[in-house]
Design an enzyme around this catalytic site. Sequence first.
Site, short mmCIF file in Angstrom:
data_model
loop_
_atom_site.label_atom_id
_atom_site.label_comp_id
_atom_site.label_asym_id
_atom_site.label_seq_id
_atom_site.Cartn_x
_atom_site.Cartn_y
_atom_site.Cartn_z
NE ARG A 424 54.94 63.26 61.21
CZ ARG A 424 55.92 62.68 61.87
NH1 ARG A 424 56.59 61.70 61.30
NH2 ARG A 424 56.23 63.05 63.10
CD GLU A 453 53.41 65.62 63.12
OE1 GLU A 453 54.21 65.53 64.08
OE2 GLU A 453 53.41 64.84 62.16
CD GLU A 464 59.23 60.71 64.42
OE1 GLU A 464 58.16 60.55 63.84
OE2 GLU A 464 59.59 60.06 65.40
CG ASP A 521 69.68 52.31 61.52
OD1 ASP A 521 70.78 51.72 61.45
OD2 ASP A 521 68.59 51.72 61.39
CG HIS A 743 57.83 64.10 77.75
ND1 HIS A 743 56.82 64.80 77.11
CD2 HIS A 743 57.32 63.69 78.93
CE1 HIS A 743 55.75 64.84 77.89
NE2 HIS A 743 56.04 64.16 79.01
CB CYS A 745 62.79 67.03 74.10
SG CYS A 745 61.68 67.40 72.74
#
Length: 777
Positions: A424, A453, A464, A521, A743, A745
Site C-alpha cells: 500500500r 494483509e 479496492e 472513477d 464482504h 467480494c
Amino acid sequence: QLSQGSAEPPSAEEGGGGAEEQEEEGEKEKEREKLLPIPSASSAAAGGLERGAKNQFSTFSNFITTINQKKEGIGNRNSPTQLVIPNIKNVRDLPPICLDVRQKQRISIDTLPQELKAPIPPEPSLPIRTKTVKDFQDDVEKAKSSGDWKAVHDFYTTTFDSFLEINAAFKKDASSPFNTIEDSGIDAKFVNVVYDALLNTPQDVQKSVLKGVINGLLQEWTGPRTKDDLRAYCILLQNPQFSNTSTYVIYAHLLRQIAALTEADHHFLVHWSKKISQKRFKQLVDRLLQFISLRLFPAKPEEFPPMVKCTWWIPSAAKVLALFNAANCLISPPIISYTDFYNSTLDHIDLMEEYHNWQCYGNSHRFSFCQYPFIISIAAKKVIIQRDSEQQMISIARQSLVDKVSRRQKPDMNMLFLNVKVRRTHLVSDSLDELARKRADLKKKLKVTFVGEAGLDMGGLTKEWFLLLIRQIFHPDYGMFTYHKDSHCHWFSSFKCDNYSEFRLVGALMGLAVYNSITLDIRFPPCCYKKLLSPPIVPCDHSTLVGICAVTLDDLFQIMPELAHGLSELLSYEGNVEEDFYSTFQVFQEEFGVIKSYNLKPNGDKIPVTNQNRKEYVQLYVDFLLNKSIYKQFAAFYYGFHSVCASYALLLLRPEEVEILVCGSPELDMSALQRSTQYEGYQKTDLTIRYFWDVVLGFSLDLQKKLLHFATGSDRVPVGGMADLNFKISKSETSTDWLPVAHTCFNQLCLPPYKNKKELKQKLIIGISNAEGFGLE
C-alpha cells in the site's frame, strides 16, 4: 468520390451492391454532407428469398397471392429491386463497398466518371390536386357531424391509390422537381393532419388506404426509382396503421422495397428523414423496433407467416432502422438519444450466437444483429464483452497449463491468474512494475494481494486496488494528467518526456478494468473514448496512426471551456480579425516553466489569422490540442488499453458506451437499491432494516458513495443499474457495540441488530468513513 475506412470484422466481405445515381444535365447539387455508416442488411433484405406463405387474414391474402403470381410471371426479367439503365453500353457498377459497422462513406455524383452517370428518368406528370389542409379538416368535421364520410373516403382512396397520387396530394409544388437532399418537397403538415385523422375514420376508409398501399407496392418497376417514388416511400413509412400487427405483412413488403433501394437513393432518404419532427421521428423508430420485437417473440404466432417463410422481415427492418440512425447522427444535437434505438427484446436472444455468426460471416449473406450494433443495448453489449473476455481468459489459462505439462513441470494454480502483489505504501510503483513484468499474463483473470494483509481476493481486493491506484495516478502531483476545474475532467499532459511506458500501463490498467468487469472513477471527456476507438481494432501496420480522430470545437468545450469560448468568439467576431487580434498560425505552450512555440502549419508564424482563414486556424488549433500535442502519450495509452481489450466486440461500441463500461454510472439511486436488496437473517419489515434505509436515504451524496464503496468496493453503479449489484444485508450475530462489516467480494453488508436509529447511524458512519484494508474472520 468514394472514401471508406474502418476495421472489418473477421472474414467480413460484403458486396454492398453497386449504386448508380442519375443527375439532370446542367444541374449542380450542393456538396453533400457526409453520410454516416449504414450497415448493409443481409442479402435477404434485398430480395431473392421466398416472400412468405399466404396470410391467414382474408384482408391480405389477395395481396400475398398477387405478389407471388407476379414473381412467377416475371421469371428471369428484371427484378423490381434491380437498377436498369436502358440504351447505355459498357456501364459498370460502382466498386463493391464493405459496409461494416464503422465504415464511413461519401458519394458525390459530380466526381463520378462519365460512364457511371445515367440520365434521370423523366418524372411522370402529376395529377392536379387542389385540396388544402383546411379543406380536408373541414371535410372531416362535416363527416363527424353528419355521419356521411363519402368525401373523406374518396380523398383517402384517391390519394393512396398510387405513388403518383401520393405525390399529387402531398408535394408542396407539383411543378418543382425537388431533386436535392436539402428539401424533400413533402408538405409535412398536410401529411401529419391526414395521418392523425386516419385512425378515427370508419373501417372501410382505413381498408381503402391499405388497398392503395398494396397497389403502389405491386407496381412493376422497370428502371431506377424517381425522386417522386422516394417521396412516396417517405410518406408511406409514416402511416400509423403499421403499428397494428394485422398490417405487418404489408409493412414488411414496404420495408423490403426501401431496404433494396440503391445506395444513392438511401442517401436522399437519410437527409430527408433528418427534417422530420422529433415526435414523428421517434414514432417511426419505435414502430420499427416493435416490428422486430413482435416478429422475434409474437404474442400470437398465428398472426404471422412462419418464420422460415419470411426470413427477410427482420433484415429489412434493421436496414431501414439504419437509415434513421444515420439521419439521427447527422444532426448535432441528435434528434433523439442513441439509446432510443436500443431494442431490449434482443437482451433475451442468444447474443453469443449472433456475435459468433458475425465473427465468422462478417456482413456477408448471413444476417446478424451485430451488423447493426446501434440496436443492441449497452447491457447486451456488456454481456457479449464479458463472455468474450471469459473465453479469452479460459483459452490463455488452458494454453499456460498445456505449456507447463508439455515441459513436464508440475502445474500450479497461480499460473492460471494474473497475480499482482503490491504494498500500500508503494502502490503505484509496485503496480506498474507488476504489470510491466507480467505483460504476457494480462489476459488472465486478475487476482490482487496486498502485502501484509490476510484478505483473499474473491473480487473485493481487486476493486479496492483499482480504486486506490486510479486516485493516485490521476493526482496532479503525479504529472501524467492535468485536471481542468472548469470541466471537472482529466486530460493528458502535453509535456514531452523520454519514456511514455507509464501511459501504456495506465491504458492497460483501464483495459484490465473493462476485461475484469470493474467500474472505475475516471473523469475523462467523451473525446477520449472517441480516440480510443480510432480505430477500434489495432492496425497490423505499426506505422499507422492511432488515437487520431476528427475533433471539433464542441470536443474542446468539454475539456477547456474557457479556451473554446474564446475561439468561438473569434469565429463570430464582426471586426477585422487580422488588425484587432494580430495572431498568426502559431501557438504557445508552457512546459516546465519554459514557453515553447509550435506552428499549426508550415511557416505558420508568418501567416496572419484573417477573417477568411480563421475557421482553418480554429480547426488546426483544436486538432493540435486534442490530437497532435499529445500524440505519443495517447498512442501509448491506446496500445496499453488494446493490449488487454483487443476484441472484435469493440466494433459494436459507441464512444459513449465505452465510457459507461469503464466508469459505470455516477448517478446513485438508493431507492432502486432498496427495492432490489436481498436479506439474510432479516426481513425487510424488521425494525433494524427500516432504521437502516431511513438513515441511508437521508445521507448526503458523499456518504451514500462511501456506503457503496464500503459494501461493494466501488462507488460506481454498474451498467445494469443498482439491481445488478445483487446487494445483500445479512444479520450479524455480534454485539451491537461492533461496527458493520462488509464482504466486498459478494456485495454483502453484515449489520448487527442495533437498538435504535441514532446508534445505527453513528456506527454506520464510523464504519464507512474508515474503510481501507482487509482482514479474515
